[in-house]
Design an enzyme around this catalytic site. Sequence first.
Site, mmCIF file in Angstrom:
data_model
loop_
_atom_site.group_PDB
_atom_site.id
_atom_site.type_symbol
_atom_site.label_atom_id
_atom_site.label_comp_id
_atom_site.label_asym_id
_atom_site.label_seq_id
_atom_site.Cartn_x
_atom_site.Cartn_y
_atom_site.Cartn_z
ATOM 1 N N GLU A 1 -3.851 4.762 -39.664
ATOM 2 C CA GLU A 1 -4.859 3.851 -40.229
ATOM 3 C C GLU A 1 -4.365 3.182 -41.512
ATOM 4 O OE1 GLU A 1 -9.035 4.681 -40.154
ATOM 5 O OE2 GLU A 1 -8.781 6.196 -38.603
ATOM 6 N N GLN B 1 1.744 31.772 -66.430
ATOM 7 C CA GLN B 1 1.316 30.453 -66.887
ATOM 8 C C GLN B 1 1.755 29.348 -65.932
ATOM 9 O OE1 GLN B 1 2.778 30.158 -70.935
ATOM 10 N NE2 GLN B 1 0.832 30.896 -71.761
ATOM 11 N N SER C 1 1.349 -1.512 -38.303
ATOM 12 C CA SER C 1 0.684 -2.090 -39.471
ATOM 13 C C SER C 1 0.578 -3.606 -39.369
ATOM 14 C CB SER C 1 1.450 -1.708 -40.747
ATOM 15 O OG SER C 1 1.482 -0.299 -40.898
ATOM 16 N N GLY D 1 5.256 31.391 -50.709
ATOM 17 C CA GLY D 1 6.628 31.786 -50.442
ATOM 18 C C GLY D 1 6.930 31.757 -48.958
#
Length: 382
Positions: free
Chosen positions: A362, A278, A133, A338
């Site tokens: 990148e 749900q 970097s 799972g």
Amino acid sequence: MSDTKYLDWPFFEQRHREVASELDTWAAAHVRGVHGPDVDAACRHLVKSLGSAGWLRHAVSAGGRIDTRAICLIRETLARHNGLADFAFAMQGLGSGAISLQGTPQQQEKYLGPVSRGEAIAAFALSEPGAGSDVAAMACNAHVEGGHAVLNGEKTWISNGGIADFYVVFCRTGEAPGARGISAFIVDAGTPGFEIAERIEVMAPHPLARLKFTDCRVPLSQRVGAAGEGFKVAMRTLDVFRTSVAAAALGFARRALDEALQRAITRKMFNQVLADFQLTQAKLAQMATTIDSAALLVYRAAWLRDQGQGVTKEAAMAKLAATEGAQQVIDAAVQMFGGLGVVSGHPVEQLYREIRSLRIYEGATEVQQLIIGRELLKEART
């Protein structure tokens, strides 16, 4: 194809929608399932296929007029079908990007045609063992002797390393301190003094290597851009393709959501299916929302660049949101499968390995945060 309603967003023109649709059909027939134990051979095959079908021409432009939205749609679509196909396309663009943007007419004529036809493989050599970097910490150097630049040093984490026909190599040439004293050179494979020092194996297999240069003589005619402008060349190239990394992450995430939806409506549990719970519905909702949020940032950045605007901050936001979000989406898909989700070779297991590197290369996530913060402060001070 996955849900394509996002193609109706005003970021796109009809030609972009046609590219996405045509590529999806082509990819389903030609790249899905192309892997095999020999990754080098698979990558060469994919480059040739993408080139002969005309897709690579979108990643290459002798005038530097690269359609960022098209590149992003292509990467998103290929990533959804096959991670290695996305890699093959992206590296042809990144590896030749400096030549597209700032190469001489002679360099463009020599290299870009073969790259776009899939007849030559390109590579972008910027990172070093002590300079990833932090590009200004680059140690690989070059000095001028007569009409040649003489390269010494190493590069590492170089995609297409070992199979590329040429490398755009960034070296310290000393015109000024730090990032202002770097130049870029095209080094053909087989040039005396250039060797592949090590092949590197990673969790999502693709060609990767460490390069070594020992008194490697390259004609000055192979320099891309002016002396000392290599950092600008590199950053211009990355500004194009950083947004496309985010698009690839979108493709991985969309595939994970597709797999999760099919799992949810078919997996029987406790006299009902997984989708009836749900908790499952909430998880799917979060996955879809994360994808659309990232897509808005990705295609905003791509659209802005295609309008001729600077996108340093916007591209960083897109990469940050898309790669981190895709990691969350794919992890949720693995959880939904799972035990099956961690079986080697299963689609979501492959996606789990593919996405991890996108949060690093990148520009790692932390670097994107620094870029965004820096740009915000720059704006505040003006």
